[in-house]
Design a protein around this motif. Structure first.
Motif, PDB file in Angstrom:
ATOM      1  N   VAL A 155       0.860  -1.190   0.000  1.00 37.72           N
ATOM      2  CA  VAL A 155       0.000   0.000   0.000  1.00 37.72           C
ATOM      3  C   VAL A 155       0.894   1.238   0.000  1.00 37.72           C
ATOM      4  CG1 VAL A 155      -1.744   1.323   1.302  1.00 37.72           C
ATOM      5  CG2 VAL A 155      -1.832  -1.182   1.300  1.00 37.72           C
ATOM      6  N   PHE A 156       0.509   2.244  -0.786  1.00 36.85           N
ATOM      7  CA  PHE A 156       1.203   3.530  -0.777  1.00 36.85           C
ATOM      8  C   PHE A 156       0.367   4.530   0.002  1.00 36.85           C
ATOM      9  CE2 PHE A 156       2.142   7.761  -2.323  1.00 36.85           C
ATOM     10  CZ  PHE A 156       3.517   7.778  -2.165  1.00 36.85           C
ATOM     11  N   ILE A 157       1.043   5.346   0.820  1.00 40.74           N
ATOM     12  CA  ILE A 157       0.336   6.336   1.635  1.00 40.74           C
ATOM     13  C   ILE A 157       0.945   7.714   1.401  1.00 40.74           C
ATOM     14  CG2 ILE A 157      -0.248   7.061   3.976  1.00 40.74           C
ATOM     15  CD1 ILE A 157      -0.152   4.074   4.736  1.00 40.74           C
ATOM     16  N   LEU A 158       0.077   8.696   1.149  1.00 43.84           N
ATOM     17  CA  LEU A 158       0.497  10.085   1.003  1.00 43.84           C
ATOM     18  C   LEU A 158      -0.295  10.928   2.009  1.00 43.84           C
ATOM     19  CD1 LEU A 158       2.253  12.111  -0.572  1.00 43.84           C
ATOM     20  CD2 LEU A 158       0.273  12.487  -2.054  1.00 43.84           C
ATOM     21  N   PRO A 159       0.321  11.243   3.165  1.00 45.35           N
ATOM     22  CA  PRO A 159      -0.397  11.977   4.205  1.00 45.35           C
ATOM     23  C   PRO A 159      -0.241  13.496   4.148  1.00 45.35           C
ATOM     24  CG  PRO A 159       1.648  11.105   5.091  1.00 45.35           C
ATOM     25  CD  PRO A 159       1.580  10.689   3.634  1.00 45.35           C
ATOM     26  N   SER A 160       0.140  14.055   3.021  1.00 42.71           N
ATOM     27  CA  SER A 160       0.455  15.487   2.897  1.00 42.71           C
ATOM     28  C   SER A 160      -0.687  16.395   3.330  1.00 42.71           C
ATOM     29  CB  SER A 160       0.805  15.822   1.445  1.00 42.71           C
ATOM     30  OG  SER A 160       1.938  15.120   1.019  1.00 42.71           O
ATOM     31  N   VAL A 161      -0.296  17.609   3.765  1.00 41.82           N
ATOM     32  CA  VAL A 161      -1.294  18.623   4.097  1.00 41.82           C
ATOM     33  C   VAL A 161      -1.546  19.566   2.925  1.00 41.82           C
ATOM     34  CG1 VAL A 161      -1.041  18.533   6.600  1.00 41.82           C
ATOM     35  CG2 VAL A 161       0.455  20.040   5.286  1.00 41.82           C
ATOM     36  N   PHE A 162      -0.614  19.624   1.972  1.00 39.97           N
ATOM     37  CA  PHE A 162      -0.861  20.318   0.710  1.00 39.97           C
ATOM     38  C   PHE A 162       0.058  19.752  -0.363  1.00 39.97           C
ATOM     39  CE2 PHE A 162       2.317  23.005   2.778  1.00 39.97           C
ATOM     40  CZ  PHE A 162       3.208  23.309   1.762  1.00 39.97           C
ATOM     41  N   GLU A 163      -0.427  19.795  -1.602  1.00 36.29           N
ATOM     42  CA  GLU A 163       0.299  19.270  -2.755  1.00 36.29           C
ATOM     43  C   GLU A 163      -0.075  20.089  -3.978  1.00 36.29           C
ATOM     44  OE1 GLU A 163       2.536  16.894  -3.330  1.00 36.29           O
ATOM     45  OE2 GLU A 163       2.578  15.962  -1.366  1.00 36.29           O
ATOM     46  N   GLY A 164       0.725  19.954  -5.002  1.00 36.42           N
ATOM     47  CA  GLY A 164       0.351  20.435  -6.331  1.00 36.42           C
ATOM     48  C   GLY A 164      -0.241  19.237  -7.045  1.00 36.42           C
ATOM     49  N   LEU A 165       0.497  18.705  -8.005  1.00 31.94           N
ATOM     50  CA  LEU A 165       0.130  17.442  -8.644  1.00 31.94           C
ATOM     51  C   LEU A 165       1.084  16.400  -8.075  1.00 31.94           C
ATOM     52  CD1 LEU A 165      -1.479  15.844 -10.829  1.00 31.94           C
ATOM     53  CD2 LEU A 165       0.467  16.270 -12.331  1.00 31.94           C
ATOM     54  N   PRO A 166       0.623  15.561  -7.169  1.00 30.98           N
ATOM     55  CA  PRO A 166       1.526  14.601  -6.527  1.00 30.98           C
ATOM     56  C   PRO A 166       1.922  13.460  -7.470  1.00 30.98           C
ATOM     57  CG  PRO A 166      -0.709  14.302  -5.733  1.00 30.98           C
ATOM     58  CD  PRO A 166      -0.738  15.480  -6.664  1.00 30.98           C
ATOM     59  N   THR A 167       3.100  13.580  -8.066  1.00 33.56           N
ATOM     60  CA  THR A 167       3.548  12.560  -9.017  1.00 33.56           C
ATOM     61  C   THR A 167       3.746  11.209  -8.350  1.00 33.56           C
ATOM     62  OG1 THR A 167       5.841  13.274  -8.735  1.00 33.56           O
ATOM     63  CG2 THR A 167       4.620  14.202 -10.605  1.00 33.56           C
ATOM     64  N   VAL A 168       3.969  11.197  -7.029  1.00 23.42           N
ATOM     65  CA  VAL A 168       4.120   9.906  -6.342  1.00 23.42           C
ATOM     66  C   VAL A 168       2.847   9.078  -6.437  1.00 23.42           C
ATOM     67  CG1 VAL A 168       5.990  10.578  -4.785  1.00 23.42           C
ATOM     68  CG2 VAL A 168       3.607  10.946  -4.085  1.00 23.42           C
ATOM     69  N   VAL A 169       1.700   9.718  -6.480  1.00 29.52           N
ATOM     70  CA  VAL A 169       0.439   8.986  -6.655  1.00 29.52           C
ATOM     71  C   VAL A 169       0.409   8.351  -8.037  1.00 29.52           C
ATOM     72  CG1 VAL A 169      -2.078   9.200  -6.826  1.00 29.52           C
ATOM     73  CG2 VAL A 169      -0.856  10.333  -4.960  1.00 29.52           C
ATOM     74  N   LEU A 170       0.839   9.104  -9.047  1.00 24.38           N
ATOM     75  CA  LEU A 170       0.883   8.543 -10.403  1.00 24.38           C
ATOM     76  C   LEU A 170       1.880   7.387 -10.477  1.00 24.38           C
ATOM     77  CD1 LEU A 170       0.760  11.813 -12.537  1.00 24.38           C
ATOM     78  CD2 LEU A 170      -1.111  10.235 -12.009  1.00 24.38           C
ATOM     79  N   GLU A 171       3.000   7.505  -9.782  1.00 21.23           N
ATOM     80  CA  GLU A 171       3.978   6.414  -9.759  1.00 21.23           C
ATOM     81  C   GLU A 171       3.382   5.168  -9.104  1.00 21.23           C
ATOM     82  OE1 GLU A 171       7.228   8.318  -7.760  1.00 21.23           O
ATOM     83  OE2 GLU A 171       7.946   9.286  -9.589  1.00 21.23           O
ATOM     84  N   ALA A 172       2.632   5.363  -8.029  1.00 21.65           N
ATOM     85  CA  ALA A 172       1.976   4.231  -7.369  1.00 21.65           C
ATOM     86  C   ALA A 172       0.921   3.622  -8.286  1.00 21.65           C
ATOM     87  CB  ALA A 172       1.349   4.672  -6.044  1.00 21.65           C
ATOM     88  N   PHE A 173       0.127   4.471  -8.937  1.00 19.00           N
ATOM     89  CA  PHE A 173      -0.864   3.984  -9.899  1.00 19.00           C
ATOM     90  C   PHE A 173      -0.189   3.141 -10.976  1.00 19.00           C
ATOM     91  CE2 PHE A 173      -4.344   7.565  -9.637  1.00 19.00           C
ATOM     92  CZ  PHE A 173      -4.764   7.064  -8.419  1.00 19.00           C
TER      93      PHE A 173
END
Length: 184
Positions: free
Chosen positions: A87-105
């Protein structure tokens, strides 16, 4: 997994990013403290470097979770982590376009992320990922447990995340969309 010293039976959570206030790793650590005894063979890999590293290590000690938390430092090859974890987790409080989500996808890795601008533009809650209220570590803990308890849900979210990536963000499909836009 072997190259990363992970066991086959480990339930591995991953986060990748700068160790900074923006990324809110503190939220993840507090969630892990709530569930560490509920998940057998839990491993949490934190990949990244930053000015919060010492603070986060001290917090992990204070929360008594150092046996499951691993600070792995920075990497030039994050894809090896995406392909080896559950599982990938991104707990950020603010982001632009989080490329880490695309990498996980792209790796068909199910994603849990804070419901913030940028992230919630990529993730459709309960379809291609799970969202939680930013900084709400109780809700994050619940989402982690939900995925731990259901391999079927992990697979469904991972598959749907991959489809989202291929349909919207894969460079070939993106180029076709741009071409269509300008030729019409």
């Amino acid at each position: 997994r072997k190259s990363l010293s992970l066991n086959t039976n480990d339930f591995c959570l991953l986060t990748v990013g700068r160790l900074s206030i923006q990324k809110s790793h503190e939220t993840l650590l507090n969630a892990i403290a709530l569930i560490k005894d509920k998940i057998k063979e839990l491993r949490v890999l934190i990949v990244g470097e930053g000015d919060q590293e010492q603070y986060l290590k001290e917090l992990a000690e204070k929360l008594n979770i150092t046996t499951v938390i691993e600070f792995r430092g920075g990497t030039q090859t994050p894809e090896k982590y995406y392909s080896a974890t559950d599982v990938f987790i991104l707990p950020s409080v603010f982001e632009g376009l989080p490329t880490v989500v695309l990498e996980a996808f792209r790796s068909s890795l199910p994603v849990i992320a804070s419901n913030i601008d940028g992230t919630n533009e990529l993730i459709e809650d309960k379809k291609n990922g799970l969202l939680f209220e930013s900084t709400n570590y109780h809700e994050l803990a619940e989402q982690i447990l939900k995925l731990y308890e259901s391999a079927e849900l992990r697979k469904q979210l991972g598959d749907n995340g991959y489809k989202s990536y291929k349909n919207k963000y894969d460079i070939k499909n993106y180029a076709k969309q741009i071409e269509t836009l300008y030729l019409e």
